[in-house]
Scaffold this motif. Sequence first.
Motif, PDB file in Angstrom:
ATOM      1  N   PRO A  75       0.949  -1.098  -0.291  1.00  0.00           N
ATOM      2  CA  PRO A  75      -0.326  -0.014  -0.133  1.00  0.00           C
ATOM      3  C   PRO A  75       1.077   1.363   0.422  1.00  0.00           C
ATOM      4  O   PRO A  75       1.670   0.925   0.137  1.00  0.00           O
ATOM      5  CB  PRO A  75      -1.102  -0.479   1.175  1.00  0.00           C
ATOM      6  N   GLY A  76       0.056   2.377  -0.334  1.00  0.00           N
ATOM      7  CA  GLY A  76       1.291   3.287   0.063  1.00  0.00           C
ATOM      8  C   GLY A  76       2.386   3.764  -0.989  1.00  0.00           C
ATOM      9  O   GLY A  76       2.671   4.855  -1.376  1.00  0.00           O
ATOM     10  N   LYS A  77       1.793   3.518  -2.520  1.00  0.00           N
ATOM     11  CA  LYS A  77       3.656   3.327  -3.379  1.00  0.00           C
ATOM     12  C   LYS A  77       2.478   3.815  -4.699  1.00  0.00           C
ATOM     13  O   LYS A  77       1.726   3.546  -4.975  1.00  0.00           O
ATOM     14  CB  LYS A  77       3.975   2.098  -3.696  1.00  0.00           C
ATOM     15  N   PRO A  78       3.567   4.374  -5.490  1.00  0.00           N
ATOM     16  CA  PRO A  78       3.061   5.247  -6.769  1.00  0.00           C
ATOM     17  C   PRO A  78       2.985   3.906  -7.770  1.00  0.00           C
ATOM     18  O   PRO A  78       1.806   4.290  -8.512  1.00  0.00           O
ATOM     19  CB  PRO A  78       4.338   5.447  -7.779  1.00  0.00           C
ATOM     20  N   TRP A  79       2.543   2.855  -7.206  1.00  0.00           N
ATOM     21  CA  TRP A  79       2.756   1.703  -8.042  1.00  0.00           C
ATOM     22  C   TRP A  79       1.720   1.156  -7.702  1.00  0.00           C
ATOM     23  O   TRP A  79       1.327  -0.545  -7.834  1.00  0.00           O
ATOM     24  CB  TRP A  79       3.157   0.429  -8.698  1.00  0.00           C
ATOM     25  N   SER A  80       1.032   0.994  -6.883  1.00  0.00           N
ATOM     26  CA  SER A  80       0.196   0.931  -5.751  1.00  0.00           C
ATOM     27  C   SER A  80      -2.118   0.612  -6.280  1.00  0.00           C
ATOM     28  O   SER A  80      -2.373  -0.006  -5.946  1.00  0.00           O
ATOM     29  CB  SER A  80      -0.240   0.745  -4.090  1.00  0.00           C
ATOM     30  N   THR A  81      -1.678   1.053  -8.106  1.00  0.00           N
ATOM     31  CA  THR A  81      -2.674   0.898  -8.513  1.00  0.00           C
ATOM     32  C   THR A  81      -2.635   0.812 -10.081  1.00  0.00           C
ATOM     33  O   THR A  81      -1.052   0.589  -9.940  1.00  0.00           O
ATOM     34  CB  THR A  81      -3.688   2.567  -8.053  1.00  0.00           C
ATOM     35  N   TRP A  82      -3.194   0.124 -10.045  1.00  0.00           N
ATOM     36  CA  TRP A  82      -3.116  -0.681 -12.390  1.00  0.00           C
ATOM     37  C   TRP A  82      -2.310   0.764 -12.993  1.00  0.00           C
ATOM     38  O   TRP A  82      -1.392   0.524 -13.542  1.00  0.00           O
ATOM     39  CB  TRP A  82      -3.803  -1.368 -12.671  1.00  0.00           C
ATOM     40  N   GLU A  83      -3.113   1.864 -12.791  1.00  0.00           N
ATOM     41  CA  GLU A  83      -2.925   3.125 -13.757  1.00  0.00           C
ATOM     42  C   GLU A  83      -1.784   3.521 -13.156  1.00  0.00           C
ATOM     43  O   GLU A  83      -0.417   3.571 -14.034  1.00  0.00           O
ATOM     44  CB  GLU A  83      -3.900   4.201 -13.611  1.00  0.00           C
ATOM     45  N   GLY A  84      -1.318   3.461 -11.829  1.00  0.00           N
ATOM     46  CA  GLY A  84      -0.211   3.985 -11.385  1.00  0.00           C
ATOM     47  C   GLY A  84       1.306   2.910 -11.577  1.00  0.00           C
ATOM     48  O   GLY A  84       1.842   3.325 -12.066  1.00  0.00           O
ATOM     49  N   LEU A  85       0.382   2.001 -11.634  1.00  0.00           N
ATOM     50  CA  LEU A  85       1.721   1.113 -11.986  1.00  0.00           C
ATOM     51  C   LEU A  85       1.719   1.125 -13.269  1.00  0.00           C
ATOM     52  O   LEU A  85       3.307   1.389 -13.993  1.00  0.00           O
ATOM     53  CB  LEU A  85       1.820  -0.729 -11.536  1.00  0.00           C
ATOM     54  N   ILE A  86       1.258   1.230 -14.632  1.00  0.00           N
ATOM     55  CA  ILE A  86       1.574   1.313 -15.519  1.00  0.00           C
ATOM     56  C   ILE A  86       2.278   3.050 -15.861  1.00  0.00           C
ATOM     57  O   ILE A  86       3.271   2.997 -16.497  1.00  0.00           O
ATOM     58  CB  ILE A  86       0.277   1.581 -16.883  1.00  0.00           C
TER      59      ILE A  86
ATOM     60  N   ASN B 180       9.580   4.275 -15.709  1.00  0.00           N
ATOM     61  CA  ASN B 180      10.886   3.820 -15.412  1.00  0.00           C
ATOM     62  C   ASN B 180      10.985   2.329 -15.669  1.00  0.00           C
ATOM     63  O   ASN B 180      10.867   1.195 -15.597  1.00  0.00           O
ATOM     64  CB  ASN B 180      10.695   3.376 -14.062  1.00  0.00           C
ATOM     65  N   PRO B 181      11.501   1.846 -17.356  1.00  0.00           N
ATOM     66  CA  PRO B 181      11.241   0.506 -17.721  1.00  0.00           C
ATOM     67  C   PRO B 181      12.247  -0.138 -17.356  1.00  0.00           C
ATOM     68  O   PRO B 181      13.270   0.178 -17.537  1.00  0.00           O
ATOM     69  CB  PRO B 181      11.201   1.119 -19.435  1.00  0.00           C
ATOM     70  N   GLY B 182      11.486  -1.322 -17.470  1.00  0.00           N
ATOM     71  CA  GLY B 182      12.909  -2.663 -16.627  1.00  0.00           C
ATOM     72  C   GLY B 182      13.018  -2.290 -15.015  1.00  0.00           C
ATOM     73  O   GLY B 182      13.504  -3.052 -15.074  1.00  0.00           O
ATOM     74  N   LYS B 183      12.565  -1.759 -14.891  1.00  0.00           N
ATOM     75  CA  LYS B 183      13.130  -1.351 -13.491  1.00  0.00           C
ATOM     76  C   LYS B 183      11.705  -1.995 -12.334  1.00  0.00           C
ATOM     77  O   LYS B 183      12.479  -2.303 -11.729  1.00  0.00           O
ATOM     78  CB  LYS B 183      12.875   0.522 -12.800  1.00  0.00           C
ATOM     79  N   LEU B 184      10.979  -1.882 -12.657  1.00  0.00           N
ATOM     80  CA  LEU B 184       9.871  -1.965 -11.543  1.00  0.00           C
ATOM     81  C   LEU B 184      10.429  -4.126 -11.360  1.00  0.00           C
ATOM     82  O   LEU B 184       9.943  -4.763 -12.652  1.00  0.00           O
ATOM     83  CB  LEU B 184       8.534  -2.140 -11.681  1.00  0.00           C
TER      84      LEU B 184
ATOM     85  N   HIS C 266      11.327  -7.171  -0.958  1.00  0.00           N
ATOM     86  CA  HIS C 266      12.482  -7.048  -1.713  1.00  0.00           C
ATOM     87  C   HIS C 266      12.409  -6.995  -3.149  1.00  0.00           C
ATOM     88  O   HIS C 266      13.388  -6.627  -4.261  1.00  0.00           O
ATOM     89  CB  HIS C 266      13.432  -8.197  -1.106  1.00  0.00           C
ATOM     90  N   ILE C 267      10.972  -7.197  -3.028  1.00  0.00           N
ATOM     91  CA  ILE C 267       9.927  -6.487  -4.871  1.00  0.00           C
ATOM     92  C   ILE C 267       9.674  -5.962  -4.796  1.00  0.00           C
ATOM     93  O   ILE C 267       8.849  -5.427  -3.664  1.00  0.00           O
ATOM     94  CB  ILE C 267      10.096  -8.456  -5.063  1.00  0.00           C
ATOM     95  N   GLN C 268       8.893  -5.643  -6.321  1.00  0.00           N
ATOM     96  CA  GLN C 268       7.850  -4.274  -5.832  1.00  0.00           C
ATOM     97  C   GLN C 268       6.655  -4.346  -6.026  1.00  0.00           C
ATOM     98  O   GLN C 268       5.226  -3.898  -5.389  1.00  0.00           O
ATOM     99  CB  GLN C 268       8.005  -3.425  -6.462  1.00  0.00           C
TER     100      GLN C 268
END
Lengths: 515, 321
Positions: B135-146, B152-156, B198-200
């Motif tokens: 919770p609470g990360k920029p990628w914590s929603t599907w739109e946010g993740l995209i 940041n291609p290849g970072k997540l 350790h992973i996102q």
Amino acid sequence: MIDYAALGQAIDIVFQLNTLLWLLVGISVGIGVGAMPGLQASTAVALMLPLTFTMPLGSALGLLIGLYKGAIFGGSISAISFSTPGTPEAAATVFDGYKLMRAGKGRKALLTALYSSITADLASDVLTIMIAPMLAIVALKFGPAERFWVMMLAITLIGSLSGDHLAKGLFSAAFGLFIGTIGTDPIGAISRNTFGLWWLSDGIPFPPMLIGVFAMAMVFNELLNPPMIDAAKDQARKLAENLLKKSEGLSAREFFRCWKEISIGFGVGSFVGLLPGLGATAGAFLSYAVARYASPSKGIGSGKIEGIAAAEAGNNATVGPTLVPLLAFGIPGSATAALIGGALVLQGATPSPRMFELFPHVIYALFIILIVGNIANLGLGRIFAFAYAKIGEVPKQYLIPVIGIMAIVGSYVYEENPYHVLLMLIFGLVGLVFRLCKIPEAPMVITFLLAPLAEENIRRALLIGGGDWVATLMNSPISIALAVLSLGSIVFSARVRVYQRIAEMRASELGDLRE
Amino acid sequence: MKMTWLKAFLAVVFLICAAATPASDAVAGDFPDKPVTWIVPFKAGGGTDRWARVLSSVSLDVLGQPLRIRNLPGSSAVRGWKYMLEQPADGYTVYQASPTPVIALKREKNPPLKPEQVKIVCFVSAFRNIVLAPPGKPWSTWEGLIKYAKANPGKLTFGATFSELSGTALAFNSAGVKVKLVPYSSTSDAVTDLLGGHIQVAAATESTALTLVPDKAVAILNGTKMPLSEKVSKELGNPPHATALGYKVINFPRWIGVHPDTPDEIVAKLSDKIGEMLKQPSLKKIMGKMGEEIIFVPHKDAQAQYDDIVKGVSEAVAALN
């Protein structure tokens, strides 16, 4: 904070006739299953799981935990009696246990295994009850890089298990490393080093390999030295008399002499149990290695009760902490924890991060049964120890064929796979060559066990770290500390060897002078 | 004389035809008249094993015969499959599995058999692939993740088992984002590393996701073709459904198969009987307690869906490489 209302409810669940009876049934069946090579604690729990579908919570937990505890002790019975580890967790017990058995001290060996198992198990259960949520947070700090360094530390510690010749120890470790790579690449999921044999795509399974190296190698070795027929007849005559004799027991003084090894087993086992994927076998070997390392003068490995105490305490201390990730996050840390988790789900208490809040009585009941199970195991274990100790009195010419048959049956029943019998026989020959050339088996076994885990973790860590080795391997203070400890253990081990060599040279010079 | 011989010949032909024509019906009619060997290609105690044992608890009532469960694990569940192919094609040796052996066979250069070497009896359940984030990360929603992954291609880093990784790789491909795929040997290891930071992102089955949402994780996508039930979707915070987003993803069924040469009548009868077993109140109760959803797909639909899954797995494996 203890929830006394929930504790009272849990006591009510546990101290019922049904619960206690199922616990005793579980332990008795478990000891029988564990003593049979190839059948593991998790197999016993899995096969009895359907019985629990209609049971109340207390009876279900009593049966499953009884089975688990009984099977773990049962594994050490066949390790000590037949040099055949009933379960992989008991493999490190073979080194000292079987030598004591052949020296006619089987009861002493079995009681050491029982008492040290129960002491470490009890201590780890109490530790888990007291600080489970805190332990869970510590466990989460260990990511792939940290877990890799834990394996490295374990592998460097096996220097103490490499016997008198470092080169032979290294050869054994290298062989273990190679056979550990057979199977499917843990990251690419593609077969490698399988010699084109599809049935090797899952790699070499641990139980048939252990049975081959420890039991079948001994059978082959004995076949090279067939006993005299007359001597066999003579021994057969004495067998009935021997079976009536009481084998040497274990005095309180002797047991307390092992406090250091049991403490090592408790510490190492609890830590290993917390980390997912390592398991009780790694706990036993690591504890055994640390104990040998800590007390080189005790002669662990030559048939000493201290060796049994370290190995058995190390494997049993993993039991409580293995349940920590399950109870704190709903994530099972081992196959058995997954099965106990399954039983809890069936009883309506789904393990989750809110389990301490939602089902405190279930958690208390679980731990009370773990503790009561230890006490019941002590009682039943003593009876089994007395019976099995008589095996030490059986002449080798009768015992060896029995061990041979058990090795074949055990490696087959593990997964009903005839290829496993073939692998077991191959590893029996490997073990024989090792014995004849005086190459220690322990480095091979421990690298075989740990190297694939180390590889999986380092490759995963490198994937996450983008291929930068330094940043990946030194990613946290824990990683750095473990790296320093690994290096320190190599330096310390080398220094001890140099001092030992100097001491031996001085002793031989003194001997020459006296002559 | 000639007529007599001809009559006799025709009578024999008729008898043979008469005996042969109802044979399969008779076989299917009698089937099963002895215990059925049920191959579980995984170790005792796993999800497939639990399914088999619960089915066996009602088999005597419905099938009239017990199920003899044999755990034949090894070679990513392919060993049990090979064993099934070595038995007669009479429906008395049944193989129950998940997509694991299909993925393993598709990854092998020289596989010992082809995923097509099976006749699908039915599906009994399926598990969804839920993508989880802290919770609470920029990628914590599907739109946010995209958005984050495109910036940041290849970072997540995305961790999961091979099955879940294969399925979700297709969703990431469809969304046009590049993430770092980290394979794990079990879902619990992947989720542990997610909780430890350790992973996102990680993928898990819906039952695991339900234990973690909302306290420890957020469900950001249902990465399978099947929608979630209304209740589960609500409990997981209504994550978007990959199919609804127009993504090309696959299903993860628990399937039951037999030797490819087994007569269709026997396969159809087995399928009907398994469907009946799944309706037994005792089985429904146990499965409900275990958090397993019963999703029965009979033989007539399951074979086509299986072929579709094999095709999807081929594409997913190509995406992983």
